[in-house]
Write a protein that holds these residues in place. Structure first.
Motif, mmCIF file in Angstrom:
data_model
loop_
_atom_site.group_PDB
_atom_site.id
_atom_site.type_symbol
_atom_site.label_atom_id
_atom_site.label_comp_id
_atom_site.label_asym_id
_atom_site.label_seq_id
_atom_site.Cartn_x
_atom_site.Cartn_y
_atom_site.Cartn_z
ATOM 1 N N GLY A 12 0.826 -1.197 0.000
ATOM 2 C CA GLY A 12 0.000 0.000 0.000
ATOM 3 C C GLY A 12 0.860 1.247 0.000
ATOM 4 O O GLY A 12 2.046 1.212 -0.341
ATOM 5 N N GLU A 13 0.247 2.365 0.380
ATOM 6 C CA GLU A 13 0.948 3.631 0.453
ATOM 7 C C GLU A 13 0.635 4.280 1.784
ATOM 8 O O GLU A 13 -0.483 4.187 2.290
ATOM 9 N N LEU A 14 1.621 4.967 2.346
ATOM 10 C CA LEU A 14 1.477 5.607 3.641
ATOM 11 C C LEU A 14 1.893 7.062 3.525
ATOM 12 O O LEU A 14 2.989 7.358 3.051
ATOM 13 N N GLU A 15 1.003 7.956 3.942
ATOM 14 C CA GLU A 15 1.367 9.360 4.054
ATOM 15 C C GLU A 15 1.630 9.660 5.519
ATOM 16 O O GLU A 15 0.911 9.185 6.397
ATOM 17 N N ILE A 16 2.650 10.459 5.754
ATOM 18 C CA ILE A 16 2.963 10.915 7.095
ATOM 19 C C ILE A 16 2.927 12.435 7.050
ATOM 20 O O ILE A 16 3.690 13.062 6.309
ATOM 21 N N ASP A 17 1.989 13.012 7.811
ATOM 22 C CA ASP A 17 1.856 14.459 7.905
ATOM 23 C C ASP A 17 2.623 14.931 9.129
ATOM 24 O O ASP A 17 2.622 14.265 10.171
ATOM 25 N N PHE A 18 3.251 16.095 9.018
ATOM 26 C CA PHE A 18 3.998 16.694 10.118
ATOM 27 C C PHE A 18 3.332 18.002 10.515
ATOM 28 O O PHE A 18 2.748 18.688 9.668
ATOM 29 N N ASP A 19 3.447 18.354 11.786
ATOM 30 C CA ASP A 19 2.745 19.544 12.275
ATOM 31 C C ASP A 19 3.307 20.848 11.702
ATOM 32 O O ASP A 19 2.663 21.886 11.809
ATOM 33 N N ASP A 20 4.455 20.794 11.044
ATOM 34 C CA ASP A 20 4.990 22.008 10.405
ATOM 35 C C ASP A 20 4.467 22.170 8.976
ATOM 36 O O ASP A 20 4.905 23.039 8.235
ATOM 37 N N GLY A 21 3.517 21.296 8.578
ATOM 38 C CA GLY A 21 2.935 21.366 7.238
ATOM 39 C C GLY A 21 3.595 20.445 6.233
ATOM 40 O O GLY A 21 3.097 20.289 5.117
ATOM 41 N N GLY A 22 4.688 19.797 6.605
ATOM 42 C CA GLY A 22 5.355 18.868 5.693
ATOM 43 C C GLY A 22 4.589 17.560 5.568
ATOM 44 O O GLY A 22 3.758 17.214 6.415
ATOM 45 N N ARG A 23 4.860 16.854 4.498
ATOM 46 C CA ARG A 23 4.207 15.570 4.256
ATOM 47 C C ARG A 23 5.155 14.674 3.471
ATOM 48 O O ARG A 23 5.835 15.114 2.560
ATOM 49 N N ALA A 24 5.179 13.403 3.848
ATOM 50 C CA ALA A 24 5.946 12.398 3.104
ATOM 51 C C ALA A 24 4.973 11.323 2.645
ATOM 52 O O ALA A 24 4.034 10.982 3.357
ATOM 53 N N ARG A 25 5.204 10.805 1.455
ATOM 54 C CA ARG A 25 4.373 9.721 0.928
ATOM 55 C C ARG A 25 5.295 8.558 0.597
ATOM 56 O O ARG A 25 6.180 8.692 -0.256
ATOM 57 N N LEU A 26 5.085 7.429 1.279
ATOM 58 C CA LEU A 26 5.933 6.256 1.114
ATOM 59 C C LEU A 26 5.224 5.182 0.300
ATOM 60 O O LEU A 26 4.063 4.860 0.550
ATOM 61 N N GLN A 27 5.965 4.629 -0.650
ATOM 62 C CA GLN A 27 5.519 3.508 -1.481
ATOM 63 C C GLN A 27 6.094 2.223 -0.879
ATOM 64 O O GLN A 27 6.981 2.280 -0.028
ATOM 65 N N PRO A 28 5.658 1.043 -1.359
ATOM 66 C CA PRO A 28 6.235 -0.201 -0.852
ATOM 67 C C PRO A 28 7.757 -0.216 -0.950
ATOM 68 O O PRO A 28 8.334 0.222 -1.946
ATOM 69 N N TRP A 29 8.357 -0.650 0.121
ATOM 70 C CA TRP A 29 9.792 -0.812 0.312
ATOM 71 C C TRP A 29 10.533 0.509 0.416
ATOM 72 O O TRP A 29 11.748 0.553 0.297
ATOM 73 N N GLN A 30 9.790 1.586 0.702
ATOM 74 C CA GLN A 30 10.416 2.848 1.056
ATOM 75 C C GLN A 30 10.317 3.020 2.569
ATOM 76 O O GLN A 30 9.376 2.529 3.205
ATOM 77 N N ALA A 31 11.287 3.726 3.138
ATOM 78 C CA ALA A 31 11.346 3.902 4.589
ATOM 79 C C ALA A 31 11.649 5.356 4.928
ATOM 80 O O ALA A 31 12.203 6.101 4.104
ATOM 81 N N LEU A 32 11.281 5.738 6.151
ATOM 82 C CA LEU A 32 11.514 7.082 6.637
ATOM 83 C C LEU A 32 11.608 7.022 8.163
ATOM 84 O O LEU A 32 10.871 6.250 8.794
ATOM 85 N N VAL A 33 12.485 7.827 8.748
ATOM 86 C CA VAL A 33 12.587 7.921 10.202
ATOM 87 C C VAL A 33 11.943 9.229 10.654
ATOM 88 O O VAL A 33 12.278 10.305 10.149
ATOM 89 N N VAL A 34 11.015 9.120 11.602
ATOM 90 C CA VAL A 34 10.440 10.281 12.272
ATOM 91 C C VAL A 34 11.239 10.451 13.568
ATOM 92 O O VAL A 34 11.193 9.572 14.437
ATOM 93 N N PRO A 35 12.007 11.545 13.695
ATOM 94 C CA PRO A 35 12.825 11.724 14.896
ATOM 95 C C PRO A 35 11.973 11.870 16.163
ATOM 96 O O PRO A 35 10.839 12.365 16.107
ATOM 97 N N ALA A 36 12.524 11.455 17.269
ATOM 98 C CA ALA A 36 11.849 11.576 18.567
ATOM 99 C C ALA A 36 11.360 13.006 18.762
ATOM 100 O O ALA A 36 12.046 13.966 18.400
ATOM 101 N N GLY A 37 10.156 13.134 19.314
ATOM 102 C CA GLY A 37 9.590 14.443 19.617
ATOM 103 C C GLY A 37 8.885 15.120 18.456
ATOM 104 O O GLY A 37 8.295 16.181 18.632
ATOM 105 N N THR A 38 8.911 14.535 17.272
ATOM 106 C CA THR A 38 8.271 15.135 16.097
ATOM 107 C C THR A 38 6.783 14.813 16.095
ATOM 108 O O THR A 38 6.388 13.640 16.119
#
Length: 128
Positions: free
Chosen positions: A76-102
Motif C-alpha cells: 500500500g501507500e502511507l502518508e505521514i503528515d507533520f505539524d509544520d505542514g510537511g508531508r511524506a508519501r511512502l511507497q512499498p519498500w520505502q522507509a523514513l525515520v520520524v525523529p523523537a519528539g516530532t
C-alpha cells in the motif's frame, strides 16, 4: 474509527507476540488482519521492537518524545503528515525515520501494511 485505537498506556504496554528465533511469515500475519486497524509488536530486539501495522484511514496526531520511529512500508501507500505542514508519501519498500519528539500522523492510502521500528514501550503523547 478513533475509538478502535489503543490509548497511550495500552500501546506502550504491549509485549512481543513471538520469541527470539521464531520464524514468522509477516505476509501471512498481515493477510490475517480483518480489522480496519491493528498495530502489534511482533518482536523485541534489544530495547527496541518491530511492530506490524495494518490499517485504513488516518491515525491521530501524536509524538514519541523518547523514541525515533522508523516506518518501512510493505504494501500500500502511507502518508505521514507533520505539524509544520510537511508531508511524506511512502511507497512499498520505502522507509523514513520520524525523529523523537516530532509531531506527526499517519494516513493509509487504501489498506496499508508497514513495519515500524521503535523503542519498546515508547511513550506516546496524543495532540488533540
Amino acid at each position: 474509527m478513533t475509538s478502535e485505537f489503543p490509548n497511550a498506556e495500552q500501546y506502550a504496554a504491549e509485549t512481543a507476540r513471538f520469541p527470539g528465533r521464531a520464524i514468522v511469515d509477516i505476509r501471512a500475519e498481515a493477510a490475517a488482519v480483518t480489522e480496519a486497524y491493528r498495530n502489534q509488536v511482533l518482536f523485541d530486539v534489544n530495547g527496541d521492537c518491530l511492530r506490524m501495522s495494518v490499517f485504513e484511514g488516518e491515525y491521530r496526531w501524536h509524538q514519541h518524545p523518547d523514541s525515533d520511529e522508523l516506518f518501512l512500508v510493505v504494501a500500500g501507500e502511507l502518508e505521514i503528515d507533520f505539524d509544520d505542514g510537511g508531508r511524506a508519501r511512502l511507497q512499498p519498500w520505502q522507509a523514513l525515520v520520524v525523529p523523537a519528539g516530532t509531531v506527526h500522523r499517519t494516513r493509509a492510502i487504501g489498506r496499508t501494511v508497514n513495519a515500524t521500528f521503535e523503542r519498546q514501550g515508547a511513550r506516546t503523547l496524543f495532540v488533540e
